[in-house]
Design a protein around this motif. Structure first.
Motif, PDB file in Angstrom:
ATOM      1  N   ASP A  31       0.822  -1.219   0.000  1.00  0.00           N
ATOM      2  CA  ASP A  31       0.000   0.000   0.000  1.00  0.00           C
ATOM      3  C   ASP A  31       0.852   1.263   0.000  1.00  0.00           C
ATOM      4  OD1 ASP A  31      -2.230  -1.558   0.008  1.00  0.00           O
ATOM      5  OD2 ASP A  31      -2.677  -1.312   2.140  1.00  0.00           O
ATOM      6  N   GLU A  32       1.948   1.257   0.730  1.00  0.00           N
ATOM      7  CA  GLU A  32       2.794   2.451   0.794  1.00  0.00           C
ATOM      8  C   GLU A  32       3.471   2.720  -0.542  1.00  0.00           C
ATOM      9  OE1 GLU A  32       5.485   2.131   4.048  1.00  0.00           O
ATOM     10  OE2 GLU A  32       3.904   2.200   5.576  1.00  0.00           O
ATOM     11  N   GLU A  38       0.889   4.377  -2.698  1.00  0.00           N
ATOM     12  CA  GLU A  38       0.689   5.782  -2.324  1.00  0.00           C
ATOM     13  C   GLU A  38       1.817   6.663  -2.849  1.00  0.00           C
ATOM     14  OE1 GLU A  38       0.346   5.608   1.872  1.00  0.00           O
ATOM     15  OE2 GLU A  38      -1.752   4.977   1.867  1.00  0.00           O
ATOM     16  N   ASN A  68       1.258   9.744  -5.515  1.00  0.00           N
ATOM     17  CA  ASN A  68       1.749  11.107  -5.271  1.00  0.00           C
ATOM     18  C   ASN A  68       2.709  11.558  -6.365  1.00  0.00           C
ATOM     19  OD1 ASN A  68       0.276  11.311  -2.879  1.00  0.00           O
ATOM     20  ND2 ASN A  68       1.945  10.493  -1.642  1.00  0.00           N
ATOM     21  N   PHE A 100      -8.642   3.863  -0.138  1.00  0.00           N
ATOM     22  CA  PHE A 100      -7.993   4.591  -1.222  1.00  0.00           C
ATOM     23  C   PHE A 100      -8.975   5.408  -2.055  1.00  0.00           C
ATOM     24  CE2 PHE A 100      -4.767   1.090  -0.783  1.00  0.00           C
ATOM     25  CZ  PHE A 100      -3.755   1.905  -0.320  1.00  0.00           C
ATOM     26  N   PRO A 124      -8.156   9.405  -1.620  1.00  0.00           N
ATOM     27  CA  PRO A 124      -6.916   9.888  -2.252  1.00  0.00           C
ATOM     28  C   PRO A 124      -6.895   9.705  -3.763  1.00  0.00           C
ATOM     29  CG  PRO A 124      -6.508   7.912  -0.936  1.00  0.00           C
ATOM     30  CD  PRO A 124      -7.877   8.368  -0.602  1.00  0.00           C
TER      31      PRO A 124
END
Length: 248
Positions: free
Chosen positions: A172-173, A176, A180, A213, A216
């Motif tokens: 997940d990180e 992300e 971004n 999610f 975002p």
């Protein structure tokens, strides 16, 4: 004519014969016991090592030869980690009491984007420190330099597959960081990203099913539309029909 044997001679002969038979029997028994003992001592099941293999002890789980606590670190380094270790990325992590920062060996404005920006994008898939911070912060800071649009647009055909790899990552990180980075790139290159959006939106559509999610991703799509213009809305809607435009 045979001479008659006396009773004493017969007893003596019997005694000698009996002693001989007894010695023979005792020798046979000793030889048998020796053979059995040798067989037991040579048996693989009687040694402590082999017994341990057949019946592992609970303490064997803590044996470093069985479980290597440093196994994670002993793996071959990733391409990004190898480049960073050899000084291929002209910045270093500076640990601060409040937050970390990057220290560049020379002003980022003077650095060529090819292949540095692509290398930093590849580092977005890292899951270990300090590579995670160096890649995401280096990517962000490099896109802030003067003349970034002219340097980044020619690299889009090579950047998009790398960003897509981060967006489809199971971590997940990592996802992300990839999301971004995509928004940061759209701010710099603007509508030039539209021709490549369709390769990325499928990954975002799948992640939308995850409630954590949804917000975002929706925010990222709005920024893609904002910086991509009207052409980006058509592309986004074709892949994600449920998307709500910022113009609504």
């Amino acid at each position: 004519m045979q001479k008659p044997q006396c009773h004493g001679d017969v007893q003596l002969r019997n005694r000698v014969t009996g002693d001989s038979n007894q010695r023979t029997s005792s020798g046979t028994q000793i030889q048998h016991r020796t053979t059995v003992q040798r067989s037991k001592s040579s048996s693989p099941t009687s040694s402590p090592q082999s017994a341990g293999k057949l019946h592992p002890r609970p303490s064997d789980k803590l044996n470093p030869k069985t479980i290597n606590p440093f196994g994670e670190q002993s793996r071959a380094p990733s391409a990004f980690a190898a480049i960073y270790s050899k000084g291929g990325i002209p910045c270093r992590l500076v640990h601060g009491s409040v937050k970390h920062r990057l220290q560049w060996e020379c002003p980022p404005d003077n650095l060529p984007f090819d292949p540095l920006l692509i290398t930093l994008a590849e580092g977005l898939r890292e899951t270990r420190h300090p590579y995670t911070f160096v890649s995401k912060e280096g990517f962000r800071e490099l896109l802030l330099v003067q003349g970034a649009p002219e340097k980044a647009v020619p690299l889009l055909p090579r950047l998009i597959p790398v960003l897509k790899a981060a967006l489809v990552h199971l971590d997940d990180e990592v996802f992300e960081r990839g999301l971004n980075a995509l928004v940061q790139l759209s701010v710099v290159v603007g509508p030039s990203l539209n021709d490549h959006l369709k390769h990325l939106l499928t990954s975002l559509s799948k992640r939308l099913r995850d409630k954590k999610f949804k917000e975002p991703i929706s925010s990222a799509l709005q920024k893609l539309e904002q910086h991509g213009g009207s052409g980006s809305l058509t592309i986004i809607k074709s892949k994600i029909p449920t998307y709500c435009s910022i113009c609504c």
